[in-house]
Write a protein that holds these residues in place. Structure first.
Motif, mmCIF file in Angstrom:
data_model
loop_
_atom_site.group_PDB
_atom_site.id
_atom_site.type_symbol
_atom_site.label_atom_id
_atom_site.label_comp_id
_atom_site.label_asym_id
_atom_site.label_seq_id
_atom_site.Cartn_x
_atom_site.Cartn_y
_atom_site.Cartn_z
ATOM 1 N N THR A 68 0.825 -1.197 0.000
ATOM 2 C CA THR A 68 0.000 0.000 0.000
ATOM 3 C C THR A 68 0.865 1.255 0.000
ATOM 4 O O THR A 68 2.063 1.201 0.298
ATOM 5 N N PHE A 69 0.230 2.372 -0.317
ATOM 6 C CA PHE A 69 0.922 3.648 -0.257
ATOM 7 C C PHE A 69 1.346 3.963 1.168
ATOM 8 O O PHE A 69 2.427 4.520 1.395
ATOM 9 N N GLU A 70 0.510 3.599 2.148
ATOM 10 C CA GLU A 70 0.845 3.865 3.545
ATOM 11 C C GLU A 70 2.102 3.119 3.966
ATOM 12 O O GLU A 70 2.933 3.643 4.709
ATOM 13 N N SER A 71 2.255 1.882 3.493
ATOM 14 C CA SER A 71 3.458 1.116 3.803
ATOM 15 C C SER A 71 4.690 1.767 3.189
ATOM 16 O O SER A 71 5.762 1.813 3.808
ATOM 17 N N ALA A 93 3.378 -0.212 -6.290
ATOM 18 C CA ALA A 93 4.684 -0.646 -6.790
ATOM 19 C C ALA A 93 5.201 0.316 -7.854
ATOM 20 O O ALA A 93 6.396 0.651 -7.884
ATOM 21 N N THR A 94 4.312 0.773 -8.738
ATOM 22 C CA THR A 94 4.722 1.713 -9.773
ATOM 23 C C THR A 94 5.185 3.028 -9.154
ATOM 24 O O THR A 94 6.197 3.611 -9.575
ATOM 25 N N LEU A 95 4.445 3.498 -8.149
ATOM 26 C CA LEU A 95 4.857 4.708 -7.436
ATOM 27 C C LEU A 95 6.219 4.507 -6.778
ATOM 28 O O LEU A 95 7.064 5.409 -6.784
ATOM 29 N N THR A 96 6.421 3.329 -6.207
ATOM 30 C CA THR A 96 7.701 3.037 -5.548
ATOM 31 C C THR A 96 8.842 3.090 -6.545
ATOM 32 O O THR A 96 9.929 3.595 -6.240
ATOM 33 N N GLY A 97 8.616 2.571 -7.750
ATOM 34 C CA GLY A 97 9.651 2.628 -8.777
ATOM 35 C C GLY A 97 10.050 4.049 -9.097
ATOM 36 O O GLY A 97 11.243 4.358 -9.241
ATOM 37 N N GLY A 98 9.073 4.934 -9.197
ATOM 38 C CA GLY A 98 9.385 6.339 -9.448
ATOM 39 C C GLY A 98 10.039 6.999 -8.257
ATOM 40 O O GLY A 98 10.975 7.799 -8.410
ATOM 41 N N PHE A 99 9.578 6.665 -7.056
ATOM 42 C CA PHE A 99 10.125 7.254 -5.830
ATOM 43 C C PHE A 99 11.592 6.871 -5.629
ATOM 44 O O PHE A 99 12.426 7.717 -5.282
ATOM 45 N N VAL A 126 5.341 15.063 -1.620
ATOM 46 C CA VAL A 126 4.022 14.670 -1.119
ATOM 47 C C VAL A 126 4.123 14.210 0.328
ATOM 48 O O VAL A 126 3.307 14.578 1.182
ATOM 49 N N PHE A 127 5.136 13.392 0.621
ATOM 50 C CA PHE A 127 5.346 12.934 1.999
ATOM 51 C C PHE A 127 5.613 14.112 2.928
ATOM 52 O O PHE A 127 5.122 14.149 4.060
ATOM 53 N N ARG A 132 4.521 17.053 2.749
ATOM 54 C CA ARG A 132 3.291 17.803 3.014
ATOM 55 C C ARG A 132 2.251 16.975 3.756
ATOM 56 O O ARG A 132 1.187 17.474 4.100
ATOM 57 N N GLY A 133 2.558 15.689 3.969
ATOM 58 C CA GLY A 133 1.609 14.823 4.651
ATOM 59 C C GLY A 133 0.385 14.496 3.830
ATOM 60 O O GLY A 133 -0.693 14.229 4.374
ATOM 61 N N GLU A 134 0.533 14.482 2.504
ATOM 62 C CA GLU A 134 -0.589 14.241 1.616
ATOM 63 C C GLU A 134 -0.476 12.873 0.957
ATOM 64 O O GLU A 134 0.486 12.137 1.173
ATOM 65 N N ALA A 135 -1.464 12.520 0.154
ATOM 66 C CA ALA A 135 -1.466 11.286 -0.620
ATOM 67 C C ALA A 135 -1.320 11.636 -2.095
ATOM 68 O O ALA A 135 -1.749 12.717 -2.526
ATOM 69 N N PRO A 136 -0.704 10.747 -2.909
ATOM 70 C CA PRO A 136 -0.542 11.053 -4.331
ATOM 71 C C PRO A 136 -1.874 11.054 -5.057
ATOM 72 O O PRO A 136 -2.821 10.356 -4.678
ATOM 73 N N ASN A 137 -1.959 11.843 -6.100
ATOM 74 C CA ASN A 137 -3.175 11.944 -6.905
ATOM 75 C C ASN A 137 -3.117 10.922 -8.040
ATOM 76 O O ASN A 137 -2.652 11.228 -9.143
ATOM 77 N N LEU A 138 -3.613 9.700 -7.768
ATOM 78 C CA LEU A 138 -3.585 8.664 -8.797
ATOM 79 C C LEU A 138 -4.624 8.919 -9.881
ATOM 80 O O LEU A 138 -4.569 8.324 -10.950
ATOM 81 N N GLY A 139 -5.571 9.794 -9.609
ATOM 82 C CA GLY A 139 -6.562 10.132 -10.618
ATOM 83 C C GLY A 139 -6.036 11.068 -11.676
ATOM 84 O O GLY A 139 -6.762 11.436 -12.608
ATOM 85 N N ILE A 140 -4.751 11.431 -11.571
ATOM 86 C CA ILE A 140 -4.176 12.371 -12.540
ATOM 87 C C ILE A 140 -4.228 11.821 -13.961
ATOM 88 O O ILE A 140 -4.291 12.575 -14.922
ATOM 89 N N ILE A 141 -4.223 10.486 -14.075
ATOM 90 C CA ILE A 141 -4.231 9.900 -15.416
ATOM 91 C C ILE A 141 -5.537 10.186 -16.149
ATOM 92 O O ILE A 141 -5.621 10.100 -17.374
ATOM 93 N N PHE A 142 -6.593 10.566 -15.393
ATOM 94 C CA PHE A 142 -7.877 10.882 -16.014
ATOM 95 C C PHE A 142 -8.039 12.374 -16.276
ATOM 96 O O PHE A 142 -9.096 12.807 -16.748
#
Length: 236
Positions: free
Chosen positions: A33-36, A77-83, A196-197, A199-209
């Protein structure tokens, strides 16, 4: 070799995939998860810095397992690869690993179910047969459009070609090419997770839309379907 033994060997990869998916969904869900990622980001960055070769290798292996067993967490996992690795080479690690994982489940499903199901479809008639014949006659455009259009679940896009007996090499290269746009977007989002971390926020995965991103992707999907449109117009 007996018929039962041959049947068991044919079904074994699919059985392992199903068992792994169930076990992974039960025991690994909270870790994928993103939280992990947020909680373990410092340890992951430290490991990447200390092991520049093993970090990408282990990451890609984990990503392959996630996709092959259809575990929850492919987006994380994809976010982790970029991070961890930035837009580049992060997007290469993400796209290649996702493709290899997709090929693994494709082969497992085709070995266990695909040929028998394809034979039954070939022996049938009616709407299902006409639909599958239409897809088979336009394999490359259809496969590419399924990957490019984000409304088609990745898991489903792995199963349909296996049921229809698509050649492995064609499935592999259309998957690799087709997931590059979406993979690039999410890898780019992941590369900015440090801010993002902070600022204590979550990534915007809806950006692809968002229109400025979804528009070009849909344009590519439409372009991939152009051969089908031209073939239809020639017949009209």
């Amino acid at each position: 070799m007996t018929q039962n033994s041959s049947r068991f060997r044919r079904w074994l990869p699919l059985i392992l995939i199903i068992a792994g998916a169930i076990a992974g969904g039960i025991y690994l869900r909270e870790y994928l998860t993103f939280e992990s990622l947020r909680e373990n980001r410092e340890a992951l960055l430290a490991y990447r810095a200390a092991h520049p070769f093993w970090a990408p290798a282990i990451f890609m292996l984990a990503y392959i397992v996630i996709v092959a067993f259809s575990l929850p967490g492919a987006s994380a996992a994809t976010l982790t690869g970029g991070f961890l690795f930035g837009v580049f080479p992060g997007v290469v690690f993400n796209v290649v690993a996702a493709t290899l994982g997709a090929v693994a489940i494709f082969l497992a499903v085709r070995t266990g179910l695909g040929q028998g199901l394809k034979d039954r479809i070939d022996a049938s008639d009616g709407a299902v047969r006409r639909l599958t014949d239409g897809i088979t006659a336009n394999e490359v455009p259809v496969l590419l459009s399924m990957r490019l259009v984000p409304v088609v679940p990745f898991f489903i896009a792995n199963l349909i070609p296996a049921f229809l007996g698509v050649a492995t090499w064609r499935f592999a290269w259309t998957t690799l090419v087709g997931i590059i746009p979406g993979g690039l977007v999410y890898t780019w989002v992941g590369s900015g997770l440090g801010e993002v971390f902070a600022r204590g926020e979550a990534p915007n995965l809806g950006i692809i839309f968002e229109p400025y991103i979804l528009g070009p992707i849909l344009g590519l999907a439409a372009l991939s379907l152009l051969p089908i449109v031209l073939k239809f117009l020639r017949r009209a």
